[in-house]
Scaffold this motif. Structure first.
Motif, mmCIF file in Angstrom:
data_model
loop_
_atom_site.group_PDB
_atom_site.id
_atom_site.type_symbol
_atom_site.label_atom_id
_atom_site.label_comp_id
_atom_site.label_asym_id
_atom_site.label_seq_id
_atom_site.Cartn_x
_atom_site.Cartn_y
_atom_site.Cartn_z
ATOM 1 N N TRP A 22 0.740 -1.385 -0.109
ATOM 2 C CA TRP A 22 0.074 0.007 0.099
ATOM 3 C C TRP A 22 0.781 1.250 0.103
ATOM 4 C CZ3 TRP A 22 -4.878 -0.359 -1.228
ATOM 5 C CH2 TRP A 22 -5.459 -1.728 -1.313
ATOM 6 N N LEU A 23 2.138 1.210 0.610
ATOM 7 C CA LEU A 23 2.873 2.276 0.355
ATOM 8 C C LEU A 23 3.475 2.415 -1.001
ATOM 9 C CD1 LEU A 23 5.153 1.942 3.738
ATOM 10 C CD2 LEU A 23 3.523 3.442 3.171
ATOM 11 N N THR A 24 3.596 1.409 -1.733
ATOM 12 C CA THR A 24 3.942 1.260 -3.020
ATOM 13 C C THR A 24 2.965 2.126 -3.858
ATOM 14 O OG1 THR A 24 5.355 -0.681 -2.933
ATOM 15 C CG2 THR A 24 4.515 0.124 -5.000
ATOM 16 N N ILE A 25 1.641 1.722 -3.593
ATOM 17 C CA ILE A 25 0.371 2.257 -4.059
ATOM 18 C C ILE A 25 0.599 3.993 -3.956
ATOM 19 C CG2 ILE A 25 -2.095 2.577 -4.281
ATOM 20 C CD1 ILE A 25 -2.136 -0.460 -3.766
ATOM 21 N N ILE A 26 0.872 4.222 -2.594
ATOM 22 C CA ILE A 26 0.735 5.645 -2.464
ATOM 23 C C ILE A 26 1.707 6.537 -3.420
ATOM 24 C CG2 ILE A 26 1.412 7.409 -0.869
ATOM 25 C CD1 ILE A 26 0.304 5.805 1.357
ATOM 26 N N ILE A 298 7.462 -0.627 -7.104
ATOM 27 C CA ILE A 298 6.452 -1.877 -7.611
ATOM 28 C C ILE A 298 7.337 -2.604 -7.701
ATOM 29 C CG2 ILE A 298 4.750 -2.612 -9.287
ATOM 30 C CD1 ILE A 298 3.679 0.119 -9.694
ATOM 31 N N ALA A 299 8.374 -2.639 -8.644
ATOM 32 C CA ALA A 299 9.175 -3.569 -8.859
ATOM 33 C C ALA A 299 9.802 -4.278 -7.525
ATOM 34 C CB ALA A 299 10.460 -3.224 -9.717
ATOM 35 N N ASN A 300 10.238 -3.368 -6.416
ATOM 36 C CA ASN A 300 10.650 -3.930 -5.392
ATOM 37 C C ASN A 300 9.635 -5.070 -4.621
ATOM 38 O OD1 ASN A 300 12.821 -3.792 -3.046
ATOM 39 N ND2 ASN A 300 11.162 -2.552 -1.976
#
Length: 413
Positions: A22-26, A298-300
């Motif tokens: 969800w942090l990636t989505i942010i 996202i990749a991570n």
């Protein structure tokens, strides 16, 4: 497996993801929101510029005293090139006479201007007085009146005033046929310009009368000479002809000795359009940096997810899942991350766009009612961009997951 199964499993992975996802989505939300908001601002700026350009007469050419070399971006003292410009340069009736025979000229007239005290109802204010040729001014100006009329050939001590002069400068509003006093001379108001006009704070008078009211003004000497071309297509060629003709009539042999400048509203319009496009592109490039950061996130996240689900991948392969199935599950998952980030990003971009009019759009001439909005194609662009970034970022992790051998995956600790 069916696509619906891939979608269901990818969505399930997203819903049950850890905080990291969800942090990636942010990150995607911020990136898409920035790009969408800036592109929306760029569209609004371009629309405003085009609206202003539509009000301009692109057939007008202005001749001014003094010369600025094209190669110099920083004028020297006096407004010239590296070494400045010749002082006490004047434009006169001789210059107008020299240009009269040029093909492509529809109208030509001189103009003067100066600041003088203007008295009305006992109040004094210093205003800009512009003297124009009433014979042709109404054919060369884009200004319009909200009441009264423009100047006519028979006028002398009359004036057309801007709406700001009429309604904001004095305690009492100035109406049609009211008398104002300029430099001790009574002048009757015959027209009031519309609020949108660029002459909002100016007073326009016949040049013969203005010469007598403006200090330092001389008869048959002009601050600028304005030429109206017969068509917009003739402007560039006519500018060259004007420059060549004036060089000859003023006895100028070398370009370095040129003491006048020729400019066109068409050239200015093209420069403004190009500058607006460049600014939008530059701001968009800055916003794109956050998209790159989101893509890395996202990749991570997908690499980490592959490691966390290694045993699950082994189990799925052991019961018959193919490499393509594993690949599609993880691709759908990364696409869902991009989609969710894109949706929230477009919403953020729309919210930011509504704030732009209150955060400085008035500085660009639009005021607080500029009315920014997100076009459907811009919203679609934001969503598609987010999904593409999600899929592109998840390709390598998904491919690695699909290539895991069942035995190695089941033994993974």
């Amino acid at each position: 497996m069916r696509n619906s199964t891939y979608l269901k499993m990818g969505l399930n992975m997203l819903v049950h993801s850890k905080l990291r996802s969800w942090l990636t989505i942010i990150g995607i939300v911020i990136g898409i929101g920035s790009v969408v908001g800036i592109l929306s601002l760029g569209d609004a700026m371009e629309e405003q510029v085009q609206s202003r350009l539509a009000e301009m007469d692109l057939t007008l050419i202005t001749i001014s005293p003094g010369y600025t070399k094209a190669s110099s971006n920083m004028p020297g003292p006096g407004g010239g090139g590296p070494g400045g410009t010749t002082t006490d340069v004047e434009l006169t009736d001789d210059d107008i006479d020299a240009l009269q025979g040029l093909d492509g000229i529809e109208y030509i007239a001189g103009q003067i201007s100066g600041s003088e005290p203007v008295i009305y109802a006992g109040q004094n204010a210093t205003m800009t007085i512009t003297g124009v040729d009433p014979q042709v001014w109404q054919y060369m100006t884009t200004l319009e009146t909200q009441s009264g009329r423009l100047l006519e050939p028979s006028d002398k001590y009359v004036a057309v005033i801007g709406s700001g002069v009429a309604t904001e400068t004095y305690d009492q509003e100035i109406g049609i046929n009211q008398v104002i006093t300029i430099n001790g001379k009574s002048v009757r108001v015959v027209g009031i310009l519309t609020e949108e006009g660029q002459g909002d704070r100016s007073i326009y008078m016949p040049i013969d009368a203005a010469v007598n009211l403006i200090d330092d003004a001389e008869e048959d000497v002009y601050d600028t000479i304005t030429v109206k071309a017969r068509s917009e297509d003739l402007v560039d060629e006519l500018m060259e002809d004007i420059e060549e003709k004036l060089m000859i009539s003023r006895g100028i042999i070398r370009e370095d000795d040129q003491d006048f400048s020729v400019s066109a509203s068409k050239s200015m319009a093209e420069s403004v359009t190009e500058m607006t496009s460049s600014m939008t592109l530059f701001l968009g490039a800055i916003a794109a940096v956050s998209l790159i950061v989101g893509a890395v996130g996202i990749a991570n996240t997908m690499f980490t997810s592959v490691l966390e689900k290694t045993k699950e991948i082994g189990t799925m392969k052991a019961i018959g899942a193919k490499n393509r199935d594993i690949l599609m599950i993880f691709l759908f998952n990364s696409a869902m991350v991009g989609l969710v980030g894109g949706i929230l990003g477009v919403i953020l971009g729309a919210f930011v766009s509504t704030l732009f009019p209150y955060l400085g759009m008035s500085m660009m001439g639009g005021g607080s009612s500029s009315g920014l909005y997100l076009a459907p194609d811009l919203m679609a662009f934001g969503l598609i961009l987010a999904i593409v970034i999600g899929v592109a970022s998840g390709v390598v992790p998904a491919y690695r997951a699909s290539k895991l051998k069942p035995v190695d995956a089941l033994r993974y600790e």
